[in-house]
Design an enzyme around this catalytic site. Structure first.
Site, PDB file in Angstrom:
ATOM      1  N   HIS A   1       0.821  -1.213   0.000  1.00  0.00           N
ATOM      2  CA  HIS A   1       0.000   0.000   0.000  1.00  0.00           C
ATOM      3  C   HIS A   1       0.850   1.255   0.000  1.00  0.00           C
ATOM      4  O   HIS A   1       1.933   1.281   0.595  1.00  0.00           O
ATOM      5  CB  HIS A   1      -0.952  -0.001   1.208  1.00  0.00           C
ATOM      6  CG  HIS A   1      -0.271  -0.051   2.549  1.00  0.00           C
ATOM      7  ND1 HIS A   1       0.095   1.089   3.235  1.00  0.00           N
ATOM      8  CD2 HIS A   1       0.100  -1.090   3.337  1.00  0.00           C
ATOM      9  CE1 HIS A   1       0.646   0.745   4.388  1.00  0.00           C
ATOM     10  NE2 HIS A   1       0.674  -0.578   4.482  1.00  0.00           N
TER      11      HIS A   1
ATOM     12  N   ASP B   1      -0.581   4.243   0.984  1.00  0.00           N
ATOM     13  CA  ASP B   1      -1.073   5.172   2.004  1.00  0.00           C
ATOM     14  C   ASP B   1      -0.313   4.999   3.307  1.00  0.00           C
ATOM     15  O   ASP B   1       0.265   3.942   3.581  1.00  0.00           O
ATOM     16  CB  ASP B   1      -2.586   5.010   2.227  1.00  0.00           C
ATOM     17  CG  ASP B   1      -2.988   3.597   2.643  1.00  0.00           C
ATOM     18  OD1 ASP B   1      -2.375   2.626   2.156  1.00  0.00           O
ATOM     19  OD2 ASP B   1      -3.913   3.469   3.478  1.00  0.00           O
TER      20      ASP B   1
ATOM     21  N   GLU C   1      -5.025   0.822   2.675  1.00  0.00           N
ATOM     22  CA  GLU C   1      -4.817  -0.330   3.570  1.00  0.00           C
ATOM     23  C   GLU C   1      -5.003   0.122   5.011  1.00  0.00           C
ATOM     24  O   GLU C   1      -5.523  -0.607   5.843  1.00  0.00           O
ATOM     25  CB  GLU C   1      -3.419  -0.922   3.376  1.00  0.00           C
ATOM     26  CG  GLU C   1      -3.232  -2.309   3.988  1.00  0.00           C
ATOM     27  CD  GLU C   1      -2.851  -2.268   5.463  1.00  0.00           C
ATOM     28  OE1 GLU C   1      -3.013  -3.287   6.146  1.00  0.00           O
ATOM     29  OE2 GLU C   1      -2.394  -1.218   5.945  1.00  0.00           O
TER      30      GLU C   1
ATOM     31  N   GLU D   1       4.628  -5.840   3.896  1.00  0.00           N
ATOM     32  CA  GLU D   1       4.417  -5.208   5.212  1.00  0.00           C
ATOM     33  C   GLU D   1       5.626  -5.458   6.111  1.00  0.00           C
ATOM     34  O   GLU D   1       6.267  -6.509   6.021  1.00  0.00           O
ATOM     35  CB  GLU D   1       3.176  -5.804   5.891  1.00  0.00           C
ATOM     36  CG  GLU D   1       1.858  -5.444   5.233  1.00  0.00           C
ATOM     37  CD  GLU D   1       1.408  -4.012   5.521  1.00  0.00           C
ATOM     38  OE1 GLU D   1       2.108  -3.282   6.254  1.00  0.00           O
ATOM     39  OE2 GLU D   1       0.357  -3.626   4.979  1.00  0.00           O
TER      40      GLU D   1
HETATM   41 ZN   LIG Z   1       1.271  -1.361   6.325  1.00  0.00          ZN
END
Ligand SMILES: [Zn+2]
Length: 381
Positions: A71, A73, A138, A167
């Site tokens: 992601h 964001d 996300e 992540e």
């Molecule tokens: Zn994250």
């Protein structure tokens, strides 16, 4: 090993941090990424839904399809004055890069991109397909992001076989932990109905605090399960409770409470809902209850992908990672149910969502090498 200030992964991470993409804003991050992928032959599709920007890109037409997911964001900065430097002006100090998104997860995105650039240049006729599934939502409601893109892919019968989520999975050192699943998350909004009255005349009132207290004690003390080989035990936490008018002499007429359950694969949503209803009913609580499922637990049994990821880590840092399912949920929950093997590998998560978020520059560079190695192991001819 000194790291050059002009390392491509570091430079791209900095370029992305300069774009203040507070969820669900993308602020042109995906445009930058699309440009880089297009330049090495990827076919790009943009899939905006509502305020959310998404990107689906692929290089190749065959299976297996190996997808990188992530992601653009970031979470809000919090109090700016608590940051030592501007959160959207990346700064490197003593080998550490500071900025919002440095760890979660703009360095992960940059590492995927530079790894892929090198891999497709060195292996233009690789096996299968390399794909990217990226979203700008996300950290927010996660409704118009990965979930929606997966719906489109499913409708087209476009299958992800292997998915590496970037992540930040590491705890103390890069690659010490990879995630092969996550617990589920189930929230409840409980309203306990009583009868308001004067505290001096309790027989004319019905106190919802008194009514629910024994049930809460039981819920809070309960052992839900013992977890299993790959999952921690299920946990129940009350996150908010409110009742009362503010006056000390009034029995409240109503109590509102919120709780969340993080659950292992030993549970199902239905089983948890039944257990909670049984406890409330046994204590004769008069209530209404609204449920919200934010994610089912998912789990990828150790297989080809986790084997390749473990090997890539071992080769780069001479350590074997621990396979874990701890932590909050991730967008892997939308990808795993389609049958894809999902593994999360990323930088150290100690500073994520905090002020002065940061990442070690050496880790950013090494992560790119790990991702490249995973592609070599999975897709090189
Ligand atoms: Zn994250």
């Amino acid at each position: 090993m000194p790291t050059a200030a002009d390392d491509p992964t570091l430079l791209l991470t900095q370029e992305l941090i300069r774009r203040p993409s507070v969820s669900p804003e993308d602020q042109g991050c995906l445009q930058v990424i699309a440009g880089r992928l297009e330049a090495v032959g990827f076919h790009i599709e943009r899939m905006p839904f509502g305020p959310v920007e998404n990107l689906w890109a692929r290089h190749g037409t065959q299976r297996p399809l190996l997808c990188f997911a992530g992601h653009t964001d970031v979470v809000p900065t919090g109090p700016r004055e608590e940051w030592a430097t501007d959160p959207f002006q990346p700064v490197v100090r003593d080998g550490v890069l500071y900025g919002r998104g440095a760890a979660d997860m703009k360095s992960g995105l940059a590492a995927m991109i530079t790894a892929t650039e090198r891999f497709v240049t060195n292996h233009p006729h690789h096996k299968g397909t390399i794909a990217f599934l990226l979203t700008s939502d996300e950290e927010g409601p996660s409704v118009d992001g990965t979930r929606r893109v997966m719906e489109v892919l499913e409708a087209r019968n476009e299958k992800i076989d292997y998915c590496v989520v970037g992540e930040p999975s590491s705890t103390d050192t890069l690659g010490d932990i990879i995630k092969i699943g996550r617990r589920g998350s189930l929230s409840g909004k409980l309203t306990v109905h009583g009868v308001q009255g004067h505290v001096a005349y309790p027989h004319l009132a019905d106190n919802p605090v008194h009514a629910v207290a024994p049930a809460l004690a039981e819920l809070a003390a309960r052992t839900w399960d013992k977890g299993n080989e790959f999952f921690q035990p299920t946990t129940f936490q009350i996150s908010n409770i409110i009742a009362g008018t503010g006056a000390p002499n009034v029995v409240p007429g109503e109590l509102k409470l919120r709780f969340n359950i993080r659950f292992s694969t030993e549970q199902t949503v239905e089983k948890l809902q039944q257990t909670i209803a049984e406890i409330l009913n046994r204590h004769k609580v008069n209530y209404t209850l609204e449920w919200f499922v934010s994610g089912l637990p998912f789990f990828t049994a150790p297989g080809e992908l986790s084997k390749a990821v473990v090997q890539a880590i071992q080769e780069k840092v001479r350590r074997a990672p621990q396979l874990s399912t701890t932590g909050g949920t991730s967008d892997g929950r939308f990808i795993a149910p389609t049958g894809a093997q999902v593994v999360e590998l990323g930088v150290i998560n100690a500073s994520i969502h905090k002020v002065n978020e940061n990442v070690r520059v050496d880790d950013v560079v090494a992560l790119s090498g790990m991702y490249e190695r995973v592609m070599e192991l999975m897709l090189a001819r």
